[in-house]
Design a protein around this motif. Structure first.
Motif, mmCIF file in Angstrom:
data_model
loop_
_atom_site.group_PDB
_atom_site.id
_atom_site.type_symbol
_atom_site.label_atom_id
_atom_site.label_comp_id
_atom_site.label_asym_id
_atom_site.label_seq_id
_atom_site.Cartn_x
_atom_site.Cartn_y
_atom_site.Cartn_z
ATOM 1 N N ASN A 239 66.330 32.447 -87.826
ATOM 2 C CA ASN A 239 65.450 31.599 -86.995
ATOM 3 C C ASN A 239 66.218 30.490 -86.281
ATOM 4 O O ASN A 239 66.941 29.719 -86.910
ATOM 5 N N VAL A 252 57.055 29.453 -84.556
ATOM 6 C CA VAL A 252 56.512 28.309 -85.277
ATOM 7 C C VAL A 252 57.018 26.962 -84.743
ATOM 8 O O VAL A 252 56.253 26.003 -84.662
ATOM 9 N N VAL A 268 48.889 26.706 -89.454
ATOM 10 C CA VAL A 268 49.731 27.318 -90.490
ATOM 11 C C VAL A 268 49.112 28.664 -90.870
ATOM 12 O O VAL A 268 47.938 28.720 -91.242
ATOM 13 N N TYR A 269 49.898 29.739 -90.748
ATOM 14 C CA TYR A 269 49.380 31.065 -91.098
ATOM 15 C C TYR A 269 49.570 31.292 -92.600
ATOM 16 O O TYR A 269 50.670 31.149 -93.124
HETATM 17 O O1 LIG Z 1 62.840 32.318 -84.623
HETATM 18 C C1 LIG Z 1 63.532 33.305 -84.765
HETATM 19 O O2 LIG Z 1 64.690 33.258 -84.497
HETATM 20 C C2 LIG Z 1 62.964 34.585 -85.311
HETATM 21 O O3 LIG Z 1 61.551 34.574 -85.019
HETATM 22 C C3 LIG Z 1 60.794 35.643 -85.487
HETATM 23 O O4 LIG Z 1 60.671 35.652 -86.861
HETATM 24 P P1 LIG Z 1 59.645 34.714 -87.674
HETATM 25 O O5 LIG Z 1 60.434 34.154 -88.786
HETATM 26 O O6 LIG Z 1 58.404 35.420 -88.007
HETATM 27 O O7 LIG Z 1 59.334 33.511 -86.660
HETATM 28 P P2 LIG Z 1 58.037 32.633 -86.360
HETATM 29 O O8 LIG Z 1 57.044 33.346 -85.526
HETATM 30 O O9 LIG Z 1 58.574 31.364 -85.852
HETATM 31 O O10 LIG Z 1 57.345 32.421 -87.770
HETATM 32 C C4 LIG Z 1 57.922 31.724 -88.836
HETATM 33 C C5 LIG Z 1 56.865 31.503 -89.896
HETATM 34 O O11 LIG Z 1 55.921 30.555 -89.422
HETATM 35 C C6 LIG Z 1 54.609 31.091 -89.467
HETATM 36 N N1 LIG Z 1 53.861 30.546 -88.313
HETATM 37 C C7 LIG Z 1 54.197 30.853 -87.045
HETATM 38 C C8 LIG Z 1 53.531 30.287 -85.979
HETATM 39 C C9 LIG Z 1 52.501 29.408 -86.217
HETATM 40 O O12 LIG Z 1 51.830 28.849 -85.294
HETATM 41 N N2 LIG Z 1 52.176 29.114 -87.502
HETATM 42 C C10 LIG Z 1 52.854 29.659 -88.560
HETATM 43 O O13 LIG Z 1 52.518 29.350 -89.726
HETATM 44 C C11 LIG Z 1 54.773 32.605 -89.451
HETATM 45 O O14 LIG Z 1 53.669 33.230 -90.045
HETATM 46 C C12 LIG Z 1 56.067 32.732 -90.246
HETATM 47 O O15 LIG Z 1 55.775 32.738 -91.601
HETATM 48 C C13 LIG Z 1 61.449 36.907 -84.930
HETATM 49 O O16 LIG Z 1 60.852 38.053 -85.400
HETATM 50 C C14 LIG Z 1 62.924 36.967 -85.207
HETATM 51 O O17 LIG Z 1 63.509 38.040 -84.588
HETATM 52 C C15 LIG Z 1 63.606 35.787 -84.690
HETATM 53 O O18 LIG Z 1 64.966 35.863 -85.019
#
Ligand SMILES: O=C(O)[C@H]1O[C@H](OP(=O)(O)OP(=O)(O)OC[C@H]2O[C@@H](n3ccc(=O)[nH]c3=O)[C@H](O)[C@@H]2O)[C@H](O)[C@@H](O)[C@@H]1O
Length: 399
Positions: A239, A252, A268-269
């Motif tokens: 990330n 996020v 927050v999910y």
């Molecule tokens: O930021 C990145 O570099 C990575 O982002 C995503 O992976 P993910 O970790 O799911 O990124 P987010 O969408 O930022 O989510 C991070 C966490 O926050 C949560 N989230 C996200 C968005 C939100 O508004 N609220 C929230 O609680 C998600 O459910 C997750 O648990 C991509 O799939 C990766 O390829 C990428 O490398």
């Protein structure tokens, strides 16, 4: 006399100079052989250094890291544009290749008109014919809402797009660095994740288009390396956040910052107990360049090992923005990885790389960026007025 020599040298272009240096090196090796063996073995030596286009370019890469011709697919995107800045500042010729699905011209507009810079509107799903020494292959949507928006396109970009770029690397003898992802580890059962771990991915879930797309992209890199001798580098990026993330990115960091700045609830999910470790974009860019110019062909994790729960993260952003926003809990995202933290011992040991920007410092810079973006948006609200239909002989004309 000196003046004439300087004039002559300045008249030669940089590529010519590089060729001369390469020939001088070959001549040096040959002369050394004469000295050592007391007989002329120039032809053998030229054979030895195999004066092919490929060995010549490898030789050049070893002796001069300045003025390379570098292509960045996805170079107008969030990470790609920061990488463009670094490589331009280092004096390379940079060709940004982007289809502007998630990238924006605005991210690289400050280079337009520079003699070392070129911007090509091109989709990597179509073959590309250019001359390059290095290819940073970043093209792909990276935020879950973006890659799930059109999963077929995400798959095509990561499979056909990667094949096309590997084909280009093979044709011109370039080195290719693939921007892979921590998502190849899926919802990991090993914590923290090191490069030996094979991952835990749902192949038919909503994230599969990206996760499996990147996994097969890695497989393609190693097939081209083994079968065709293409030089590959694979960065597994964790990330990352920073300026130039799209306002509608949906990840996020940008979501929480924009929500906090606008006084809206931070979404927050799930319970918020899932964890992530966030790196600032400049750290990542330094790691990518180090990896590209290293001799490590196996995958390397690039990320910040400082791990936080998403709820902790929401509270931190609220306090840095000094926001009155509430925290709102929404349903958990399907197949959301529960724990993620990179093991970066390999990058530390083999590249001498580790993140240096503290989380709060990076977040403050990103908060400033998004404040400016909100201001910019407010001052540039262009609402096109409906055009009056053109009239012909007293009747509206629709064309
Ligand atoms: O930021 C990145 O570099 C990575 O982002 C995503 O992976 P993910 O970790 O799911 O990124 P987010 O969408 O930022 O989510 C991070 C966490 O926050 C949560 N989230 C996200 C968005 C939100 O508004 N609220 C929230 O609680 C998600 O459910 C997750 O648990 C991509 O799939 C990766 O390829 C990428 O490398």
């Amino acid at each position: 006399m000196m003046k004439r020599v300087t004039w002559l040298i300045s008249g030669l272009n940089r590529r010519m100079m590089k060729l001369l240096i390469a020939f001088a090196l070959i001549a040096y090796i040959a002369c050394k052989s004469i000295q050592e063996n007391g007989e002329i073995k120039i032809e053998e030596k030229i054979d030895e250094v195999s004066l092919t286009r490929k060995s010549l370019s490898t030789l050049l890469k070893q002796f001069s890291l300045k003025g390379l011709r570098i292509s960045i697919t996805g170079g107008a995107g969030f990470v790609g544009s920061h990488l463009t800045d670094k490589l331009m500042m280092d004096g390379h010729e940079v060709t940004v290749v982007d289809n502007f699905f998630t990238g924006r011209k605005r991210n690289v507009e400050h280079w337009i008109g520079h003699e070392n810079f070129e911007l090509i509107n091109h989709d990597v799903v179509e073959p590309l014919y250019i001359e390059v020494d290095q290819i940073y292959h970043l093209a792909s949507p990276a935020s879950p809402p973006n890659y799930m928006y059109n999963p077929i396109k995400t798959l095509k970009t990561n499979t056909i797009g990667t094949l096309n770029m590997l084909g280009l690397a093979k044709r011109v003898g370039a080195r290719l660095l693939l921007a892979s992802t921590s998502e190849v580890y899926g919802d990991p059962e090993v914590h923290p994740q090191n490069e030996e771990y094979w991952g835990h991915v749902n192949p038919i879930g909503p994230r599969a288009c990206y996760d499996e797309g990147k996994r097969v992209a890695e497989t393609m890199c190693y097939a081209y390396m083994k079968q065709e001798g293409v030089e590959v580098r694979v960065a597994r990026i964790f990330n990352t956040f920073g300026s130039r993330m799209h306002m509608n990115d949906g990840r996020v960091v940008s979501n929480f910052i924009l929500q906090a700045l606008q006084g809206e609830p931070l979404t927050v999910y799930g319970t918020g107990s899932q964890t992530r470790a966030f790196q600032y974009v400049s750290d990542l860019v330094n790691g990518l360049v180090l990896l590209m110019n290293s001799n490590i062909s196996s995958p390397v994790n690039l990320g910040n090992p400082e791990e936080h729960t998403i709820l902790e993260f929401a509270r931190l952003i609220k306090s840095l923005v000094v926001s009155q926003s509430q925290i709102q809990f929404l349903p958990e995202a399907q197949d959301d990885p529960q724990r993620r933290r990179p093991d970066i011992r390999k990058a530390k040991m083999m590249l001498g790389w580790e993140p240096v920007v503290p989380l709060e410092e990076g977040l403050n810079k990103t908060i400033q960026y998004f404040s400016r973006e909100l201001e910019h948006q407010a001052n540039n609200q262009y609402i096109p007025k409906p055009k009056a239909a053109r009239m012909k002989k007293g009747r509206p004309r629709h064309n």
